[in-house]
Design an enzyme around this catalytic site. Structure first.
Site, PDB file in Angstrom:
ATOM      1  N   GLN A   1       3.241   9.738  -5.638  1.00  0.00           N
ATOM      2  CA  GLN A   1       4.580   9.426  -5.110  1.00  0.00           C
ATOM      3  C   GLN A   1       5.470   8.787  -6.182  1.00  0.00           C
ATOM      4  O   GLN A   1       6.692   8.963  -6.173  1.00  0.00           O
ATOM      5  CB  GLN A   1       4.466   8.471  -3.900  1.00  0.00           C
TER       6      GLN A   1
ATOM      7  N   ASP B   1       3.773  -1.234   4.209  1.00  0.00           N
ATOM      8  CA  ASP B   1       3.589  -0.507   5.464  1.00  0.00           C
ATOM      9  C   ASP B   1       3.301  -1.412   6.653  1.00  0.00           C
ATOM     10  O   ASP B   1       3.533  -1.041   7.798  1.00  0.00           O
ATOM     11  CB  ASP B   1       2.462   0.512   5.316  1.00  0.00           C
TER      12      ASP B   1
ATOM     13  N   ALA C   1       7.098   4.272   5.192  1.00  0.00           N
ATOM     14  CA  ALA C   1       6.993   3.677   6.529  1.00  0.00           C
ATOM     15  C   ALA C   1       8.261   3.820   7.388  1.00  0.00           C
ATOM     16  O   ALA C   1       8.193   4.358   8.512  1.00  0.00           O
ATOM     17  CB  ALA C   1       6.563   2.224   6.386  1.00  0.00           C
TER      18      ALA C   1
ATOM     19  N   ARG D   1      -0.754   8.691  11.718  1.00  0.00           N
ATOM     20  CA  ARG D   1      -1.082   7.830  10.567  1.00  0.00           C
ATOM     21  C   ARG D   1      -1.206   6.396  11.076  1.00  0.00           C
ATOM     22  O   ARG D   1      -0.320   5.913  11.784  1.00  0.00           O
ATOM     23  CB  ARG D   1       0.011   7.914   9.470  1.00  0.00           C
TER      24      ARG D   1
HETATM   25  O1  MRU Z   1       1.313   7.360   1.987  1.00  0.00           O
HETATM   26  P1  MRU Z   1       2.768   7.048   1.821  1.00  0.00           P
HETATM   27  O2  MRU Z   1       3.388   7.785   0.689  1.00  0.00           O
HETATM   28  O3  MRU Z   1       3.525   7.188   3.110  1.00  0.00           O
HETATM   29  O4  MRU Z   1       2.786   5.490   1.441  1.00  0.00           O
HETATM   30  C1  MRU Z   1       4.026   4.878   1.378  1.00  0.00           C
HETATM   31  C2  MRU Z   1       4.019   3.529   0.826  1.00  0.00           C
HETATM   32  O5  MRU Z   1       2.997   2.951   0.554  1.00  0.00           O
HETATM   33  C3  MRU Z   1       5.373   2.889   0.703  1.00  0.00           C
HETATM   34  O6  MRU Z   1       5.372   1.930  -0.328  1.00  0.00           O
HETATM   35  C4  MRU Z   1       5.742   2.196   2.018  1.00  0.00           C
HETATM   36  O7  MRU Z   1       5.628   3.063   3.087  1.00  0.00           O
HETATM   37  C5  MRU Z   1       7.101   1.624   1.984  1.00  0.00           C
HETATM   38  S1  MRU Z   1       8.381   2.840   2.063  1.00  0.00           S
HETATM   39  C6  MRU Z   1       9.796   1.960   2.118  1.00  0.00           C
END
Ligand code: MRU
Length: 351
Positions: A194, A235, A49, A88
């Site tokens: 991830q 997020d 995020a 997004r």
């Molecule tokens: O789809 P992504 O990989 O962007 O999802 C990210 C997450 O869910 C993270 O936990 C969130 O963005 C926090 S990053 C500090």
């Protein structure tokens, strides 16, 4: 720690660490066009995020510089902003950063050169602030940890998703620097991995004791007494404390409650969305089916026929009642979140 987002020296490109290539390759991309920048967010070349917000702010600045002289500057700037913002839907940091850029542009008046100067300052400021924010979250996080603890984390909320220390991983990095020994369990985080690709990489490269598990092993690991706390990023946080994070996060929270393990959420205050009353109002991104049926497999794994349906929601909402605390740079919020989140927002506003 890797440098994840920066401007090129002539300020005509945004340079990003391509997160889709990790951990195999450390590769940087130079992005110049609006299409490339939208693509980078949508394909998760840049993700997490806060990182999406920082990137979008730099992208808006770079694209603003190439608005033709004859165009209506402010209108075109808004169109570019809207286009980046639509990439997004779930992370509020994207619209937060872009909105800050538009406000900075408005305050600068009508002259193109002045607006560009303001945009140039604001995108740098957003990144600069995030570094301090992550550091402060990390200090608060460390007050919740004890030496030799096992910590389970999900998805990736480390330095490459943010700036420097990260959010959910910040306390772990900071503690490690200060001599703490932790055992971190990373859930691989299907379907885009991830946890396996990014969190396991970031932690193990630093020398932190890291164990990678499949998502469906979390209950087993918790039942074995190996986990003393769950740390996740997020997020978007609604005004009642419901929290959207990577799909599967709520499953970890449910398990944590069952095993009486504290479940903590970490985020910058900018991730709090007080306009959103509860998790029901959070838009959950749905992504391509191929991420599930093929994804990281060498060939398609699932049957390929018209009767098979695939559903790929990319985030889920952890209900506030499963969260022990939401940790921000301005302090630790405890239930009732309706009250504590408001106090944190007020604290930020008074700074
Ligand atoms: O789809 P992504 O990989 O962007 O999802 C990210 C997450 O869910 C993270 O936990 C969130 O963005 C926090 S990053 C500090």
């Amino acid at each position: 720690m890797l440098d994840n987002i920066r401007l090129s020296s002539d300020e005509t490109e945004v340079i990003i660490l391509d997160q889709t290539k990790l951990p195999g390759k450390v590769e940087y991309l130079r992005l110049k066009t609006a299409a490339e920048m939208r693509e980078a967010i949508m394909t998760l070349q840049v993700r997490g995020a806060p990182a999406i917000g920082i990137f979008a702010a730099y992208a808006l600045y770079v694209l603003a510089k190439s608005i033709p002289e004859q165009a209506d500057f402010n209108r075109t700037l808004k169109e570019i902003k809207n286009s980046l913002n639509s990439t997004r839907p779930t992370a509020v940091n994207l619209s937060y950063a872009l909105e800050r850029m538009i406000i900075a542009a408005k305050k600068a008046g009508r002259k193109r050169e002045k607006i560009l100067k303001a945009l140039s300052g604001e995108c740098r400021q957003i990144q600069h602030e995030d570094i301090a924010v992550c550091r402060s979250i990390s200090e608060y996080a460390l007050t919740l940890l004890k030496d030799n603890w096992g910590i389970l984390t999900y998805c990736n909320a480390g330095p490459i998703a943010t700036s420097r220390y990260g959010t959910a991983l910040g306390g772990i990095f900071l503690g490690f620097e200060r001599g703490y020994k932790f055992n971190v369990y990373c859930c691989e985080t299907r379907p885009l991995m991830q946890g396996a690709r990014l969190t396991a990489f970031e932690l193990s490269e630093e020398g932190i004791n890291t164990t990678l598990i499949c998502d469906n092993m979390a209950s087993r690991v918790m039942s074995e007494g190996k986990v003393q706390a769950c740390f996740v990023g997020c997020d978007r946080v609604a005004a009642n404390g419901d929290t959207a994070n990577k799909i599967g996060t709520s499953m970890i929270a449910v398990l944590a409650k069952h095993y009486k393990i504290p479940f903590y959420v970490f985020c910058p205050t900018s991730t709090l969305d007080m306009n959103c009353k509860s998790g029901k109002e959070i838009i959950i991104e749905t992504r391509e089916e191929a991420e599930i049926h093929t994804g990281y497999f060498r060939e398609r794994l699932a049957p390929d026929n018209d009767s098979l349906k695939i559903y790929n929601p990319s985030f889920d909402v952890t209900p506030a009642n499963l969260i022990i605390a939401i940790v921000t740079e301005n302090g630790i919020c405890k239930p009732p979140f309706e009250e504590s989140l408001k106090m944190i927002i007020r604290k930020k506003a008074s700074k």
